[in-house]
Design a protein around this motif. Sequence first.
Motif, short mmCIF file in Angstrom:
data_model
loop_
_atom_site.label_atom_id
_atom_site.label_comp_id
_atom_site.label_asym_id
_atom_site.label_seq_id
_atom_site.Cartn_x
_atom_site.Cartn_y
_atom_site.Cartn_z
N LEU A 16 0.85 -1.18 0.00
CA LEU A 16 0.00 0.00 0.00
C LEU A 16 0.89 1.24 0.00
O LEU A 16 1.79 1.36 0.83
N ILE A 17 0.67 2.15 -0.96
CA ILE A 17 1.44 3.39 -1.05
C ILE A 17 0.60 4.52 -0.47
O ILE A 17 -0.57 4.69 -0.84
N THR A 18 1.20 5.29 0.43
CA THR A 18 0.55 6.46 1.01
C THR A 18 1.35 7.69 0.66
O THR A 18 2.56 7.74 0.92
N PHE A 19 0.70 8.68 0.06
CA PHE A 19 1.38 9.93 -0.25
C PHE A 19 0.40 11.08 -0.08
O PHE A 19 -0.80 10.88 0.12
N THR A 20 0.93 12.29 -0.13
CA THR A 20 0.14 13.48 0.16
C THR A 20 -0.03 14.31 -1.10
O THR A 20 0.92 14.51 -1.85
N VAL A 21 -1.23 14.78 -1.32
CA VAL A 21 -1.51 15.64 -2.47
C VAL A 21 -2.27 16.87 -2.00
O VAL A 21 -2.89 16.88 -0.95
N GLY A 22 -2.18 17.93 -2.79
CA GLY A 22 -3.03 19.10 -2.56
C GLY A 22 -2.44 20.21 -1.72
O GLY A 22 -3.15 21.14 -1.36
N ALA A 23 -1.15 20.17 -1.40
CA ALA A 23 -0.57 21.26 -0.60
C ALA A 23 0.91 21.38 -0.88
O ALA A 23 1.56 20.42 -1.25
N ALA A 24 1.44 22.57 -0.67
CA ALA A 24 2.86 22.81 -0.89
C ALA A 24 3.65 22.39 0.35
O ALA A 24 3.08 22.15 1.42
N GLU A 25 4.96 22.34 0.22
CA GLU A 25 5.82 21.95 1.33
C GLU A 25 5.88 23.04 2.39
O GLU A 25 5.78 24.23 2.09
N GLY A 26 6.00 22.59 3.66
CA GLY A 26 6.28 23.51 4.75
C GLY A 26 7.69 23.25 5.25
O GLY A 26 8.40 22.38 4.75
N ILE A 27 8.10 24.01 6.28
CA ILE A 27 9.46 23.89 6.82
C ILE A 27 9.35 23.56 8.30
O ILE A 27 8.55 24.17 9.02
N LEU A 28 10.14 22.61 8.76
CA LEU A 28 10.19 22.23 10.16
C LEU A 28 11.57 22.54 10.72
O LEU A 28 12.59 22.24 10.10
N VAL A 29 11.59 23.13 11.94
CA VAL A 29 12.85 23.45 12.61
C VAL A 29 12.87 22.71 13.95
O VAL A 29 11.84 22.62 14.63
N PRO A 30 14.01 22.11 14.36
CA PRO A 30 14.07 21.39 15.63
C PRO A 30 13.70 22.29 16.81
O PRO A 30 14.11 23.45 16.88
N LYS A 31 12.96 21.74 17.75
CA LYS A 31 12.54 22.53 18.92
C LYS A 31 13.73 23.01 19.74
O LYS A 31 13.71 24.12 20.29
N ASP A 32 14.78 22.17 19.84
CA ASP A 32 15.93 22.54 20.67
C ASP A 32 16.72 23.70 20.09
O ASP A 32 17.59 24.26 20.77
N ALA A 33 16.45 24.06 18.83
CA ALA A 33 17.17 25.19 18.23
C ALA A 33 16.55 26.52 18.59
O ALA A 33 17.17 27.58 18.40
N ILE A 34 15.33 26.52 19.12
CA ILE A 34 14.58 27.76 19.37
C ILE A 34 15.10 28.45 20.62
O ILE A 34 15.25 27.84 21.69
N ILE A 35 15.38 29.74 20.48
CA ILE A 35 15.75 30.60 21.60
C ILE A 35 14.64 31.65 21.74
O ILE A 35 14.34 32.38 20.80
N ARG A 36 14.03 31.70 22.92
CA ARG A 36 12.93 32.64 23.16
C ARG A 36 13.41 33.77 24.06
O ARG A 36 14.02 33.52 25.11
N LYS A 37 13.13 34.98 23.63
CA LYS A 37 13.53 36.16 24.41
C LYS A 37 12.57 37.29 24.09
O LYS A 37 12.37 37.64 22.93
N GLY A 38 11.99 37.83 25.16
CA GLY A 38 11.07 38.95 24.98
C GLY A 38 9.86 38.62 24.14
O GLY A 38 9.37 39.46 23.38
N GLY A 39 9.39 37.39 24.23
CA GLY A 39 8.22 37.00 23.46
C GLY A 39 8.50 36.70 22.00
O GLY A 39 7.57 36.44 21.23
N LYS A 40 9.78 36.73 21.59
CA LYS A 40 10.16 36.45 20.20
C LYS A 40 11.02 35.19 20.15
O LYS A 40 11.70 34.85 21.12
N ALA A 41 10.99 34.52 18.99
CA ALA A 41 11.76 33.29 18.80
C ALA A 41 12.84 33.51 17.75
O ALA A 41 12.63 34.22 16.75
N SER A 42 14.00 32.89 17.96
CA SER A 42 15.09 32.99 17.00
C SER A 42 15.92 31.71 17.06
O SER A 42 15.79 30.91 18.00
#
Length: 369
Positions: free
Chosen positions: A277-303
């Motif tokens: 059985l083949i499962t694939f996705t149709v109907g939407a463009a690619e998104g981007i995922l960033v690792p959670k451990d890379a996020i630095i939060r300061k003053g309500g902003k993320a970088s």
Amino acid sequence: MTRRTLPAPAIATIMALLAMLLAPPAGAKEKKEAPPPPVRTQATIAQQGGDAVKVSATILAVRQGAAAARVAGLVDSVAVRAGDRVARGQTLASLDDAEARRQFAIKLAEREEANARLEKARSDLKRDRELIARKTISASRLIESEAELAIRQALLKRADAELALARDALNWLTITAPYDAVVTQRLAQPGAWIDQGDAVAQLLDPNDLEARAAMPEAMARGLQPGATAQLTFSGDGKRWPITLRAAPPSSDPVSRNRMTWWKLPEGAPAVAGQEALITFTVGAAEGILVPKDAIIRKGGKASVFVVGADNTVQPKAVALGRSVGGYFQALEGLAIGETVVVRGNERLRPGQTVNPAPLEADAAEEVKP
């Protein structure tokens, strides 16, 4: 008022005391520049969105077919049975070689005769050239000798070609496997006569498999070679990543389905003829995922800190979306494949040089869309 001047010895003593006070403590060493701090990194990855679609597929062997005889003959022996694994060049069957050996001996003798006649023609031409130099024979005799030499050279080439054919025919009496394979059917038996092109065994390469799936035209229209999907075998819930190899722009006129072929990953437990059985996705463009451990939060902003080609880091502001396993959606600020710091990013400064190393695979959390 008289201005008093210190004597020279007193001035020298004061200067020596000042030099001692200003001098660095004994044993003091210059500070060495600190080495670049080690950090661990990961790359941002693509996320597929849209609707999940499932289609049935069949596992096929890319290389399978008959191993056939190149010459006719009587089967002398068959060295394999159904189920045997054979390597490329391994003997599958042998034909009786008595007649082929006789033909080879005849062609070898004919070649030796042609070579001897060529040597005689060369000797005759050499003699005639010496005689014509002494004017004891006519020029027409020399022309005949030169023509005879050319004929003998051509006859030797013909004899060489016929000898090569006889040698090939002798070698072709042994039928070998054209590639590493499994014997799926034995088709010849000792004592049977087979003609040129008759099969002695059916072979299948179990290490060169792919998935074939028929998809509705509307579904397959947006697929391009290189598209990814997941494959599930019946009775096994594990999903294997697959890649689209080809989707020719032609559909079946009756079913309106288009055939697609998918590359399988190494280690997949696939068997030729198996359903999947083949499962694939149709109907939407690619998104981007960033690792959670890379996020630095300061003053309500993320970088995040992005590692450049020169191993220097620069901060980038990112707009985050929903959580996806060990990742966040990066709505703005990053591109797919950028290298970000996930360990040791707490005290980094913009433009700082680091010593990056990829985060070990077993430490990276699997993406679970």
